[in-house]
Design an enzyme around this catalytic site. Sequence first.
Site, mmCIF file in Angstrom:
data_model
loop_
_atom_site.group_PDB
_atom_site.id
_atom_site.type_symbol
_atom_site.label_atom_id
_atom_site.label_comp_id
_atom_site.label_asym_id
_atom_site.label_seq_id
_atom_site.Cartn_x
_atom_site.Cartn_y
_atom_site.Cartn_z
ATOM 1 N N ARG A 24 0.835 -1.208 0.000
ATOM 2 C CA ARG A 24 0.000 0.000 0.000
ATOM 3 C C ARG A 24 0.868 1.256 0.000
ATOM 4 O O ARG A 24 0.588 2.200 -0.725
ATOM 5 C CB ARG A 24 -0.964 0.009 1.191
ATOM 6 C CG ARG A 24 -2.060 -1.026 1.075
ATOM 7 C CD ARG A 24 -2.978 -1.009 2.263
ATOM 8 N NE ARG A 24 -2.205 -1.233 3.480
ATOM 9 C CZ ARG A 24 -2.613 -0.946 4.702
ATOM 10 N NH1 ARG A 24 -3.800 -0.424 4.906
ATOM 11 N NH2 ARG A 24 -1.867 -1.197 5.739
ATOM 12 N N ASN A 42 -6.169 -2.758 1.611
ATOM 13 C CA ASN A 42 -6.100 -4.207 1.755
ATOM 14 C C ASN A 42 -7.514 -4.762 1.783
ATOM 15 O O ASN A 42 -8.419 -4.140 2.338
ATOM 16 C CB ASN A 42 -5.402 -4.594 3.060
ATOM 17 C CG ASN A 42 -3.905 -4.428 2.990
ATOM 18 O OD1 ASN A 42 -3.313 -4.317 1.927
ATOM 19 N ND2 ASN A 42 -3.269 -4.396 4.155
#
Length: 97
Positions: A24, A42
């Site tokens: 990320r 996520n």
Amino acid sequence: MAREQAVAELHVRIYGTVQSVGFRWFVRERARRLGLSGWVRNMIDGSVEVAAAGDEQQVELLRSELQRGPSGALVKQIEDLESPLEAPLETPFGIIR
């Protein structure tokens, strides 16, 4: 006369070893450098979802970065999602927790 930039959107799920490897953060930093709007998060199944919008060439550059990912990641598949994005996407590009 200036050439008008084409605006493109990217909405994908990335599968493989893509959580707990800084994925990320990697996506956020790349997208911000490319001047894109959007987010990364996520998913409960272990995948990562990305939504991005901006200049067409920059969006394609981000897509190629997603194929690679950060060191420690192993991208097995990138699936294009057809679900519509809420418009407009936020700037700066962020991480959704």
